[in-house]
Design a protein around this motif. Structure first.
Motif: not given
Lengths: 115, 119
Positions: B33, B35, B37, B39, B45, B89, B91, B95, B105-107, B109-111
């Motif tokens: 997946y 995503f 997000y 923020q 989030m 912001m 993100f 996943r 389940g662990k995401l 993330f980009g910077q």
């Protein structure tokens, strides 16, 4: 969707002390995750909290520094131990959810400042 | 290990205009997946949009749409008719979709990209 609450929402602590952050979910979930977001940075996974077993920590994070409890399927705590100013961050808990487990929900975060 | 890269630290857009935020990722998995997000300063989030890798059709949510190029491992977010409330912001995150896998389940993330909306 899952509704997640965290306590406290923010705190200011002295170095050398410890703080326990609580995460409560309004439904039962198998996996809960704890993330850290240092100032101006992205989110980094600290550990996965599994009910009935020890937490699984990511590289760079250790149990002595970030002990985690998961007493049931709706609740978890993260403790930040022996804090230093470098621990000043936002700490967020997250769960997998949705009808096909294809969503990811976050709590509102705990803003920690260590003096 | 998976990596996510957002090459635009900051972007700006005029209100009512369109802006595209870039994201690339690297993975050896075929099922996952992606995503986006948002923020805001409140630090909450907020899920903007989600894409399942097995779906060829690009996801859309009102003014938000993605351009998902699986072969190129690219996942850009287009915001149409930008509003002042879109300032935040953003993100991009990856996943794994493999149940029971060590990364499930662990995401990752980009910077992040800071989006400014000018009135």
């Amino acid at each position: 969707s899952a509704v997640i609450s965290q306590k406290p929402s923010r705190d200011i602590c002295q170095r050398g002390t410890s703080l326990t952050i609580q995460c409560q979910v309004d439904s039962q979930v198998t996996m809960m995750f704890w993330y850290r977001q240092q100032p101006g940075q992205s989110l980094t996974l600290i550990a996965t909290a599994n009910q009935g077993s020890e937490a699984t920590y990511e590289s760079g994070f250790v149990i002595d520094k970030f002990p985690i409890s998961r007493p049931n399927l709706t609740f978890s705590t993260l403790t930040v131990s022996n804090m230093s100013p470098e621990d000043s961050s936002i700490y967020l808990c997250s769960v997998v959810g949705g009808p096909s487990y294809n969503e990811q929900f976050f709590g509102p975060g705990t803003r920690l400042t260590v003096l | 290990a998976q990596t996510v890269t957002q090459s635009q630290p900051e972007m700006s857009v005029q209100e009512a205009e369109t802006v595209t935020l870039s994201c690339t990722y690297d993975t050896s998995e075929s099922d996952y997946y992606l995503f986006w997000y948002k923020q805001p300063p409140s630090r909450q989030m907020i899920l903007v949009i989600r894409q399942e890798a097995y779906k060829q059709q690009n996801a859309t949510e009102n003014r938000f749409s993605v351009n998902f190029q699986k072969a190129a491992k690219s996942f850009s977010l287009k915001i149409s008719d930008s509003q002042l409330g879109d300032a935040a912001m953003y993100f991009c995150a990856y996943r794994s979709a493999t149940p029971g896998g060590t990364s499930y389940g662990k995401l990752t993330f980009g910077q992040g990209t800071i989006l400014t909306v000018h009135p």
